[in-house]
Write a protein that holds these residues in place. Structure first.
Motif, short mmCIF file in Angstrom:
data_model
loop_
_atom_site.label_atom_id
_atom_site.label_comp_id
_atom_site.label_asym_id
_atom_site.label_seq_id
_atom_site.Cartn_x
_atom_site.Cartn_y
_atom_site.Cartn_z
N ARG A 1 0.83 -1.21 0.00
CA ARG A 1 0.00 0.00 0.00
C ARG A 1 0.86 1.26 0.00
NH1 ARG A 1 -3.50 -3.15 3.78
NH2 ARG A 1 -5.41 -3.66 2.62
N LYS A 2 2.03 1.21 0.56
CA LYS A 2 2.94 2.36 0.54
C LYS A 2 3.65 2.48 -0.80
CE LYS A 2 7.15 4.20 2.77
NZ LYS A 2 6.68 5.59 2.98
N ARG A 3 4.10 1.33 -1.33
CA ARG A 3 4.93 1.34 -2.53
C ARG A 3 4.13 1.26 -3.82
NH1 ARG A 3 9.12 3.78 -0.66
NH2 ARG A 3 9.84 2.86 1.31
N GLY A 4 2.93 0.68 -3.77
CA GLY A 4 2.10 0.57 -4.96
C GLY A 4 2.52 -0.53 -5.90
N CYS A 5 3.36 -1.46 -5.46
CA CYS A 5 3.88 -2.50 -6.34
C CYS A 5 4.36 -3.68 -5.51
CB CYS A 5 5.01 -1.96 -7.20
SG CYS A 5 6.35 -1.16 -6.26
N VAL A 6 4.56 -4.82 -6.20
CA VAL A 6 5.01 -6.02 -5.50
C VAL A 6 5.55 -7.03 -6.50
CG1 VAL A 6 2.71 -7.10 -5.58
CG2 VAL A 6 4.34 -7.82 -3.81
N VAL A 7 6.55 -7.79 -6.08
CA VAL A 7 7.03 -8.97 -6.80
C VAL A 7 6.57 -10.20 -6.02
CG1 VAL A 7 9.05 -10.30 -7.55
CG2 VAL A 7 9.04 -7.80 -7.78
N ILE A 8 5.91 -11.12 -6.71
CA ILE A 8 5.40 -12.34 -6.07
C ILE A 8 6.14 -13.52 -6.68
CG2 ILE A 8 3.37 -13.71 -5.48
CD1 ILE A 8 1.68 -11.20 -6.02
N ARG A 9 6.85 -14.25 -5.84
CA ARG A 9 7.70 -15.34 -6.30
C ARG A 9 6.92 -16.65 -6.43
NH1 ARG A 9 12.12 -12.58 -7.96
NH2 ARG A 9 12.93 -11.19 -6.35
N GLY A 10 7.21 -17.37 -7.51
CA GLY A 10 6.73 -18.73 -7.64
C GLY A 10 5.23 -18.86 -7.75
N VAL A 11 4.59 -17.99 -8.48
CA VAL A 11 3.14 -18.10 -8.67
C VAL A 11 2.82 -19.36 -9.48
CG1 VAL A 11 1.07 -17.00 -9.61
CG2 VAL A 11 2.82 -15.61 -8.46
N VAL A 12 3.62 -19.63 -10.49
CA VAL A 12 3.56 -20.91 -11.18
C VAL A 12 4.97 -21.47 -11.22
CG1 VAL A 12 1.55 -20.24 -12.56
CG2 VAL A 12 3.84 -19.97 -13.50
N SER A 13 5.10 -22.72 -11.55
CA SER A 13 6.43 -23.33 -11.60
C SER A 13 7.24 -22.79 -12.76
CB SER A 13 6.30 -24.85 -11.72
OG SER A 13 5.84 -25.21 -13.01
N GLU A 14 8.55 -22.83 -12.61
CA GLU A 14 9.43 -22.40 -13.68
C GLU A 14 9.21 -23.25 -14.93
OE1 GLU A 14 14.25 -21.90 -14.41
OE2 GLU A 14 13.41 -21.71 -12.38
N GLU A 15 9.02 -24.54 -14.74
CA GLU A 15 8.79 -25.43 -15.86
C GLU A 15 7.53 -25.03 -16.63
OE1 GLU A 15 8.32 -30.24 -16.71
OE2 GLU A 15 8.00 -29.43 -14.69
N GLN A 16 6.46 -24.71 -15.90
CA GLN A 16 5.22 -24.32 -16.54
C GLN A 16 5.38 -23.02 -17.31
OE1 GLN A 16 1.42 -25.61 -16.36
NE2 GLN A 16 2.31 -24.69 -18.20
N ALA A 17 6.03 -22.03 -16.72
CA ALA A 17 6.21 -20.73 -17.39
C ALA A 17 7.04 -20.87 -18.66
CB ALA A 17 6.86 -19.74 -16.42
N LEU A 18 8.12 -21.63 -18.58
CA LEU A 18 8.96 -21.82 -19.76
C LEU A 18 8.22 -22.60 -20.84
CD1 LEU A 18 12.41 -22.59 -18.08
CD2 LEU A 18 11.73 -20.50 -19.28
N GLY A 19 7.40 -23.56 -20.42
CA GLY A 19 6.59 -24.30 -21.39
C GLY A 19 5.61 -23.40 -22.11
N TRP A 20 4.97 -22.49 -21.38
CA TRP A 20 4.06 -21.54 -22.02
C TRP A 20 4.79 -20.66 -23.02
CZ3 TRP A 20 1.40 -20.11 -16.77
CH2 TRP A 20 0.34 -21.01 -16.54
N LYS A 21 6.01 -20.23 -22.67
CA LYS A 21 6.77 -19.39 -23.61
C LYS A 21 7.08 -20.16 -24.89
CE LYS A 21 11.13 -18.26 -22.83
NZ LYS A 21 12.33 -17.54 -22.33
N GLU A 22 7.53 -21.38 -24.76
CA GLU A 22 7.87 -22.16 -25.96
C GLU A 22 6.64 -22.41 -26.82
OE1 GLU A 22 10.90 -22.86 -27.18
OE2 GLU A 22 11.42 -21.49 -25.53
#
Length: 464
Positions: free
Chosen positions: A109-130
């Protein structure tokens, strides 16, 4: 107090509210990428007079206090660099019942932004990109992007991988947690416990690219923040000179704000609590990533007051706000905000970055390193009447394979047989896209209950 605004008609720039948008690409939304903008008509000088305090000293004193606060905050941002951006593991959100831990929520709420780690697996994200790269390659003769000769940002909305990402259960939990950072008065017709889907583009930025360099800007409308009566109510405290009392997270007036008066390429007609993306690659500072101003109340106050100060008060210039474009910030008018910008921390495939609808952001000028900087743009958007009306139009376009209503009318995917279709959606995906009704439960508040009822009616769903 701010006097009652004049009822100034949109006589020069405004377009029919449902006119089809012209073909184009992401550059159509940005003056800095080559889109043109004409000087604003005199009515904007009159508008400024009508919404400013009668005593110019009120804003002048508020500005002095604001600059002093920004100096203090910027010193901390410069010390911390990218680490100033709040970071949290998705597992912590799930363990906390689908909400951010209190300390993290306070920082967002102060910064207006956030990084959220591991929302999906690395394998899944890379698969979607390919899968997406193959989809683009197989249909390259139909697809366009920016820049035209070597696209880094694609006018692609309906690839099967994008559909799968948008309906991912972890993404749904994440956007629900982001919506829950907001609040609204009891009668407000909004359900901040649920999300709906806003379908956006994707980026596959090649290493070494310098074409997709975006300067500081804000989406979600530009002139509309001052011009639309309801949107302007979000910023009443700022316009009264009491910026310290401004509450960024009050959705009471946002749910009915008109953010796209000009029906242009830079407009957004859906209320997104947060913009965001899911990373499909390793990325970080110096590698073509996102830059943010990690300070929300002060930067919004700066942006809203700047056109009303003495040097611009009597002219139509709105300090970088243009019709039908995103709102540009510049060193000429927004030096203090630009000084406070930072790149987001390193991210891995499967991490998400989100920033509030009023957060100033930019894209690094050079994509350094040896790996592409790739993302699916997936924001958070709550259930409300404004969003239901957009969702109905978006749903219709999805069924035809046409471009979503807010974006340039290219309709590149309409004849692509392998695109994602309604039959590919899960039950969750169908609900998020407005194909399935939402149940009204006993625990809902009055405004929340009515918001769900109207949602079902607008979308013609069972239980309406």
């Amino acid at each position: 107090m701010v006097p009652t605004p004049l009822h100034i008609k949109h006589t020069m720039f405004a377009q029919p509210p449902h006119a089809a948008k012209a073909a184009g690409d992401i550059s159509s939304a940005f003056v800095q990428l080559g889109s043109t903008a004409e000087p604003l008509p005199p009515r904007f000088a009159a508008l400024k007079q009508s919404i400013s305090p009668r005593d110019p000293a009120i804003l002048a004193l508020a500005w002095t206090r604001l600059l002093a606060q920004l100096e203090r905050e910027t010193a901390e941002i410069e010390r911390e660099g990218p680490n100033i951006v709040p970071q949290v593991d998705f597992a912590a959100i799930r363990a906390n019942g689908g909400r951010f831990p209190d300390a993290v929520a306070a920082q967002i709420r102060k910064r207006g932004c956030v990084v959220i780690r591991g929302v999906v697996s690395e394998e899944q994200a890379l698969g979607w990109k390919e899968d997406t790269k193959k989809y683009i390659a197989r249909n390259r003769n139909r697809l366009i992007g920016f820049p035209a000769q070597d696209p880094q940002v694609w006018e692609v909305y309906w690839s099967p991988a994008q559909l799968a990402a948008r309906e991912n259960p972890n993404l749904n939990v994440t956007t629900g947690a982001l919506n829950a950072l907001w609040w609204a008065e009891e009668e407000t017709l909004v359900d901040l416990e649920r999300s709906v889907t806003y379908c956006d583009r994707l980026r596959i930025r090649k290493p070494g690219d310098t074409s997709f360099a975006l300067g500081e800007h804000v989406d979600g409308g530009s002139l509309e923040r001052w011009e639309d009566d309801e949107y302007r109510k979000c910023y009443t405290k700022i316009l009264e000179g009491d910026w310290e009392a401004f509450d960024m997270w009050d959705a009471t007036h946002r749910v009915n704000a008109r953010m796209d008066l000009y029906n242009g390429a830079g407009g957004c007609s859906m209320f997104r609590t947060f913009q965001g993306w899911l990373s499909l690659s390793n990325a970080g500072p110096g590698r073509g990533t996102l830059r943010l101003c990690p300070l929300i109340r002060e930067t919004v106050a700066y942006m809203m007051m700047r056109p009303l100060l003495a040097d611009l008060a009597s002219v139509s210039d709105m300090a970088g706000a243009w019709p039908a474009r995103v709102q540009d910030l510049s060193r000429e008018y927004h030096e203090h905000i630009i000084r406070a910008m930072v790149s987001v921390p390193d991210v891995r495939p499967g991490d998400c970055v989100f920033w509030s609808c009023d957060t100033v952001h930019a894209v690094e000028g050079v994509a350094g390193g040896t790996e592409d900087a790739s993302v699916f743009y997936i924001p958070a958007a709550p259930l409300c009447e404004l969003n239901a009306n957009y969702l109905r139009k978006q749903r219709d376009e999805f069924e035809k394979g046409r471009t979503p209503p807010d974006f340039p009318g290219n309709h590149c995917e309409a004849l692509i047989e392998e695109r994602g279709k309604p039959g590919n959606l899960t039950r969750l995906g169908r609900t998020l896209m407005g194909f399935e009704h939402v149940e009204i439960s006993e625990g809902m508040g009055k405004g929340q209950r009515e918001a769900v009822r109207r949602f079902n009616v607008i979308l013609g769903l069972r239980g309406a």
